[in-house]
Scaffold this active site. Sequence first.
Site, PDB file in Angstrom:
ATOM      1  CG  MET A   1     -10.975   0.552  -8.277  1.00  0.00           C
ATOM      2  SD  MET A   1     -11.676   1.737  -7.096  1.00  0.00           S
ATOM      3  CE  MET A   1     -12.228   2.956  -8.210  1.00  0.00           C
TER       4      MET A   1
ATOM      5  CB  CYS B   1      -6.538  -8.998  -7.773  1.00  0.00           C
ATOM      6  SG  CYS B   1      -7.943  -9.368  -6.987  1.00  0.00           S
TER       7      CYS B   1
ATOM      8  N   GLY C   1      -1.929   3.749  -5.406  1.00  0.00           N
ATOM      9  CA  GLY C   1      -1.872   3.819  -4.077  1.00  0.00           C
ATOM     10  C   GLY C   1      -2.111   4.958  -3.173  1.00  0.00           C
TER      11      GLY C   1
END
Length: 301
Positions: free
Chosen positions: A1, A82, A180
């Site tokens: 991240m 992204c 996710g």
Amino acid sequence: MAGYTNLPFRMISYRHGACFAYTEMIAAKSVFKAYRAVSMMLPSPEEPFTGIQIYGSDLEYILKASEKLQSFGKFIDINAGCPVKKVIKKGMGGALLQDLNKLFEIVRALKKSLSVPVTVKTRLGWDKDEVEQIYNGLAKSGADMIVFHARTVKQMFRGKADWKALSRIRDRAIPVFVSGDIFSPEDAVKAIEISGADGALIARGAVGNPWIFSQVASLVDRGFYRTPDLEERIGVMLEHLRKNIEFFGEKKGIVEFRKFVAGYTRNLKRSREFRSLFMKVEDYDSAIDLVKEFFGSGVIT
Ligand SMILES: Cc1cc2nc3c(=O)[nH]c(=O)nc-3n(C[C@H](O)[C@H](O)[C@H](O)COP(=O)(O)O)c2cc1C
């Protein structure tokens, strides 16, 4: 991240059971134009299994950057997911899913020239679910592993991650991981069950909550997991803060740590007040004073 998975956070995550991790995404071009900044993002030799994530649009740059950096990491990962505007505007990140053949060509070229494994972090598709096509093309191109964040690029973070979409991938020749909306150990087990994936990637759910990695393993192996008590939560928070200060220096280390405080103090008494006061803290001693004031001297070990 990006903005999170720096060396201190990766080390804290490993200590709490993460099996592997990635660097923050590194722009291929910056390897040649801003190497000092890039060098701060590279894995350190003490890390057990960290991959270097590269993003770009130009095959030559991606290839040259990967060749230059490969010896620092255990694998090279290509970001093809992204959704950030300034990234996709330049044909990078998730934009690679607009031209799958180009993405496959990048992976083939990397496989031909690198000596470390090549993996891809991607999404279900650009604006629709093309998971089988993406899986088949990447596996055929030689990718060693794929992580799917189970949303399209266009979706950004809207809606719910569609773990089930991955279950359509049949006859897997290479590992597939699901990403996710995994915020608890139960979510991880469910995501793996529903997707049929070989494992799960935890992103936002680990921020200020590194215990989640060992909790997943414990839930799978033993059917239960332990929840850290106040002393452990504050103890690890301060250990993470000290690692940040060691890595970035006192001022930047504390500023960079602000984004982790909410996670470490979630659901604790007066945590909102603590967080807002922590935003004004500029040195380690004041951070300790604040912790003592809110949570008592007993939590400092
Ligand atoms: C602030 C932020 C930064 C991220 N940066 C990256 C990145 O650099 N590379 C990447 O592959 N994914 C990145 N992601 C996506 C996550 O890896 C993950 O796939 C996504 O957040 C969904 O998982 P989660 O619900 O567990 O957070 C980022 C997500 C967030 C919220």
